[in-house]
Design a protein around this motif. Structure first.
Motif, PDB file in Angstrom:
ATOM      1  N   LEU A  69     -29.675  62.740  39.838  1.00 19.98           N
ATOM      2  CA  LEU A  69     -31.146  62.670  39.301  1.00 19.98           C
ATOM      3  C   LEU A  69     -31.517  64.237  39.654  1.00 19.98           C
ATOM      4  O   LEU A  69     -31.126  65.170  40.088  1.00 19.98           O
ATOM      5  CB  LEU A  69     -31.719  61.933  40.355  1.00 19.98           C
ATOM      6  N   PRO A  70     -32.630  64.558  38.569  1.00 23.41           N
ATOM      7  CA  PRO A  70     -32.901  65.827  38.537  1.00 23.41           C
ATOM      8  C   PRO A  70     -33.929  66.120  39.783  1.00 23.41           C
ATOM      9  O   PRO A  70     -34.219  65.021  40.594  1.00 23.41           O
ATOM     10  CB  PRO A  70     -34.273  65.715  37.467  1.00 23.41           C
ATOM     11  N   GLU A  71     -33.963  67.247  40.200  1.00 23.20           N
ATOM     12  CA  GLU A  71     -34.533  67.650  41.423  1.00 23.20           C
ATOM     13  C   GLU A  71     -35.827  66.967  41.709  1.00 23.20           C
ATOM     14  O   GLU A  71     -36.063  66.464  42.989  1.00 23.20           O
ATOM     15  CB  GLU A  71     -34.598  69.185  41.556  1.00 23.20           C
ATOM     16  N   GLU A  72     -36.741  66.968  40.819  1.00 21.66           N
ATOM     17  CA  GLU A  72     -38.034  66.285  41.008  1.00 21.66           C
ATOM     18  C   GLU A  72     -38.090  64.793  41.305  1.00 21.66           C
ATOM     19  O   GLU A  72     -39.009  64.301  41.775  1.00 21.66           O
ATOM     20  CB  GLU A  72     -38.990  66.649  40.045  1.00 21.66           C
ATOM     21  N   GLU A  73     -36.973  64.119  41.128  1.00 20.03           N
ATOM     22  CA  GLU A  73     -37.008  62.672  41.367  1.00 20.03           C
ATOM     23  C   GLU A  73     -36.134  62.401  42.607  1.00 20.03           C
ATOM     24  O   GLU A  73     -36.005  61.339  43.081  1.00 20.03           O
ATOM     25  CB  GLU A  73     -36.246  62.023  40.024  1.00 20.03           C
ATOM     26  N   ARG A  74     -35.709  63.368  43.415  1.00 23.80           N
ATOM     27  CA  ARG A  74     -34.831  63.322  44.587  1.00 23.80           C
ATOM     28  C   ARG A  74     -35.603  62.797  45.917  1.00 23.80           C
ATOM     29  O   ARG A  74     -36.769  63.473  46.082  1.00 23.80           O
ATOM     30  CB  ARG A  74     -33.986  64.467  44.825  1.00 23.80           C
ATOM     31  N   THR A  75     -34.938  61.911  46.839  1.00 23.95           N
ATOM     32  CA  THR A  75     -35.857  61.736  48.159  1.00 23.95           C
ATOM     33  C   THR A  75     -35.875  63.121  48.707  1.00 23.95           C
ATOM     34  O   THR A  75     -35.221  64.053  48.832  1.00 23.95           O
ATOM     35  CB  THR A  75     -34.724  61.163  48.678  1.00 23.95           C
ATOM     36  N   GLY A  76     -37.432  63.204  49.112  1.00 24.41           N
ATOM     37  CA  GLY A  76     -37.751  64.369  50.001  1.00 24.41           C
ATOM     38  C   GLY A  76     -38.130  65.722  49.052  1.00 24.41           C
ATOM     39  O   GLY A  76     -38.427  66.806  49.626  1.00 24.41           O
ATOM     40  N   TYR A  77     -38.153  65.402  47.813  1.00 25.13           N
ATOM     41  CA  TYR A  77     -38.686  66.614  46.990  1.00 25.13           C
ATOM     42  C   TYR A  77     -40.164  66.832  47.130  1.00 25.13           C
ATOM     43  O   TYR A  77     -41.009  65.830  47.064  1.00 25.13           O
ATOM     44  CB  TYR A  77     -38.354  66.030  45.389  1.00 25.13           C
ATOM     45  N   MET A  78     -40.491  67.911  47.181  1.00 20.48           N
ATOM     46  CA  MET A  78     -41.841  68.402  47.346  1.00 20.48           C
ATOM     47  C   MET A  78     -42.138  69.684  46.224  1.00 20.48           C
ATOM     48  O   MET A  78     -41.303  70.581  46.103  1.00 20.48           O
ATOM     49  CB  MET A  78     -41.924  69.273  48.684  1.00 20.48           C
ATOM     50  N   PRO A  79     -43.108  69.245  45.227  1.00 21.12           N
ATOM     51  CA  PRO A  79     -43.245  70.234  44.458  1.00 21.12           C
ATOM     52  C   PRO A  79     -43.831  71.587  44.946  1.00 21.12           C
ATOM     53  O   PRO A  79     -44.103  71.709  46.154  1.00 21.12           O
ATOM     54  CB  PRO A  79     -44.537  69.617  43.568  1.00 21.12           C
ATOM     55  N   PRO A  80     -43.626  72.542  44.189  1.00 20.68           N
ATOM     56  CA  PRO A  80     -44.062  74.252  44.927  1.00 20.68           C
ATOM     57  C   PRO A  80     -45.563  73.969  45.259  1.00 20.68           C
ATOM     58  O   PRO A  80     -46.390  73.337  44.403  1.00 20.68           O
ATOM     59  CB  PRO A  80     -43.539  75.068  43.611  1.00 20.68           C
ATOM     60  N   GLN A  81     -45.773  74.592  46.386  1.00 23.15           N
ATOM     61  CA  GLN A  81     -47.366  74.587  46.608  1.00 23.15           C
ATOM     62  C   GLN A  81     -47.546  76.084  46.919  1.00 23.15           C
ATOM     63  O   GLN A  81     -46.776  76.676  47.178  1.00 23.15           O
ATOM     64  CB  GLN A  81     -47.290  73.495  47.850  1.00 23.15           C
ATOM     65  N   HIS A  82     -48.786  76.038  46.608  1.00 26.63           N
ATOM     66  CA  HIS A  82     -49.653  77.408  46.716  1.00 26.63           C
ATOM     67  C   HIS A  82     -50.624  77.383  47.946  1.00 26.63           C
ATOM     68  O   HIS A  82     -51.249  76.481  48.154  1.00 26.63           O
ATOM     69  CB  HIS A  82     -50.033  78.134  45.329  1.00 26.63           C
ATOM     70  N   CYS A  83     -50.638  78.377  48.634  1.00 29.08           N
ATOM     71  CA  CYS A  83     -51.790  78.466  49.760  1.00 29.08           C
ATOM     72  C   CYS A  83     -53.032  78.373  49.014  1.00 29.08           C
ATOM     73  O   CYS A  83     -53.392  79.110  47.940  1.00 29.08           O
ATOM     74  CB  CYS A  83     -51.576  79.662  50.524  1.00 29.08           C
ATOM     75  N   LYS A  84     -53.911  77.796  49.502  1.00 30.05           N
ATOM     76  CA  LYS A  84     -55.421  77.559  48.669  1.00 30.05           C
ATOM     77  C   LYS A  84     -56.100  78.937  48.807  1.00 30.05           C
ATOM     78  O   LYS A  84     -56.717  79.536  48.039  1.00 30.05           O
ATOM     79  CB  LYS A  84     -56.292  76.663  49.559  1.00 30.05           C
ATOM     80  N   SER A  85     -55.784  79.972  49.822  1.00 30.18           N
ATOM     81  CA  SER A  85     -56.431  81.247  49.646  1.00 30.18           C
ATOM     82  C   SER A  85     -55.930  82.259  48.562  1.00 30.18           C
ATOM     83  O   SER A  85     -56.496  83.292  48.395  1.00 30.18           O
ATOM     84  CB  SER A  85     -56.041  81.915  51.375  1.00 30.18           C
ATOM     85  N   GLU A  86     -54.621  81.863  48.016  1.00 29.45           N
ATOM     86  CA  GLU A  86     -53.956  82.427  46.947  1.00 29.45           C
ATOM     87  C   GLU A  86     -55.001  82.216  45.544  1.00 29.45           C
ATOM     88  O   GLU A  86     -55.008  82.816  44.640  1.00 29.45           O
ATOM     89  CB  GLU A  86     -52.857  82.167  46.597  1.00 29.45           C
ATOM     90  N   GLU A  87     -55.716  81.038  45.447  1.00 31.43           N
ATOM     91  CA  GLU A  87     -56.626  80.683  44.501  1.00 31.43           C
ATOM     92  C   GLU A  87     -58.049  81.524  44.595  1.00 31.43           C
ATOM     93  O   GLU A  87     -58.597  81.654  43.330  1.00 31.43           O
ATOM     94  CB  GLU A  87     -56.711  79.430  44.701  1.00 31.43           C
ATOM     95  N   LYS A  88     -58.124  82.254  45.454  1.00 33.72           N
ATOM     96  CA  LYS A  88     -59.589  82.765  45.711  1.00 33.72           C
ATOM     97  C   LYS A  88     -59.258  84.431  45.518  1.00 33.72           C
ATOM     98  O   LYS A  88     -58.400  84.902  46.197  1.00 33.72           O
ATOM     99  CB  LYS A  88     -60.369  82.601  46.852  1.00 33.72           C
ATOM    100  N   THR A  89     -60.302  85.011  44.950  1.00 39.72           N
ATOM    101  CA  THR A  89     -59.933  86.567  45.249  1.00 39.72           C
ATOM    102  C   THR A  89     -60.898  86.862  46.468  1.00 39.72           C
ATOM    103  O   THR A  89     -62.081  86.504  46.441  1.00 39.72           O
ATOM    104  CB  THR A  89     -60.773  87.209  43.736  1.00 39.72           C
ATOM    105  N   ILE A  90     -60.287  87.589  47.183  1.00 42.10           N
ATOM    106  CA  ILE A  90     -61.100  87.997  48.470  1.00 42.10           C
ATOM    107  C   ILE A  90     -61.376  89.460  48.284  1.00 42.10           C
ATOM    108  O   ILE A  90     -60.362  90.246  48.284  1.00 42.10           O
ATOM    109  CB  ILE A  90     -60.175  87.804  49.669  1.00 42.10           C
ATOM    110  N   PRO A  91     -62.332  90.116  48.196  1.00 44.80           N
ATOM    111  CA  PRO A  91     -62.913  91.264  48.261  1.00 44.80           C
ATOM    112  C   PRO A  91     -62.289  92.025  49.429  1.00 44.80           C
ATOM    113  O   PRO A  91     -62.446  91.718  50.616  1.00 44.80           O
ATOM    114  CB  PRO A  91     -64.555  91.287  48.142  1.00 44.80           C
TER     115      PRO A  91
END
Length: 88
Positions: free
Chosen positions: A54-76
């Motif tokens: 199976l491709p990686e994204e269909e395997r047991t326990g696969y978690m898609p890459p995640q980003h920290c919510k703070s990376e989405e904001k521009t912090i002055p």
């Protein structure tokens, strides 16, 4: 079958599906409850089979890459701001 690898090579997609359902439900298709050892063995076989089939994204326990919510904001950067009301 002499080894775990030999057993893995003989697993068909249908057998894999049976193992997966058995692990999910905790029982075999005929209703018998899986023992802890059977659960562990089925899960090991599933993961090993998935690695090869199976491709990686269909395997047991696969978690898609995640980003920290703070990376989405521009912090002055207020520490080094040139505004008159901040400390340097």
């Amino acid at each position: 079958m002499t080894t775990f690898l030999d057993m893995l090579r003989s697993i068909t997609p249908e057998t894999y599906a049976t193992f997966k359902t058995a692990v999910e439900l905790g029982k075999w298709p005929d209703g018998r409850k899986l023992t802890q050892e059977q659960k562990e063995t089925c899960l090991q076989a599933m993961i090993a089979w998935e690695q090869e089939n199976l491709p990686e994204e269909e395997r047991t326990g696969y978690m898609p890459p995640q980003h920290c919510k703070s990376e989405e904001k521009t912090i002055p950067n207020i520490l080094f701001s040139t505004g008159s009301d901040t400390l340097h």
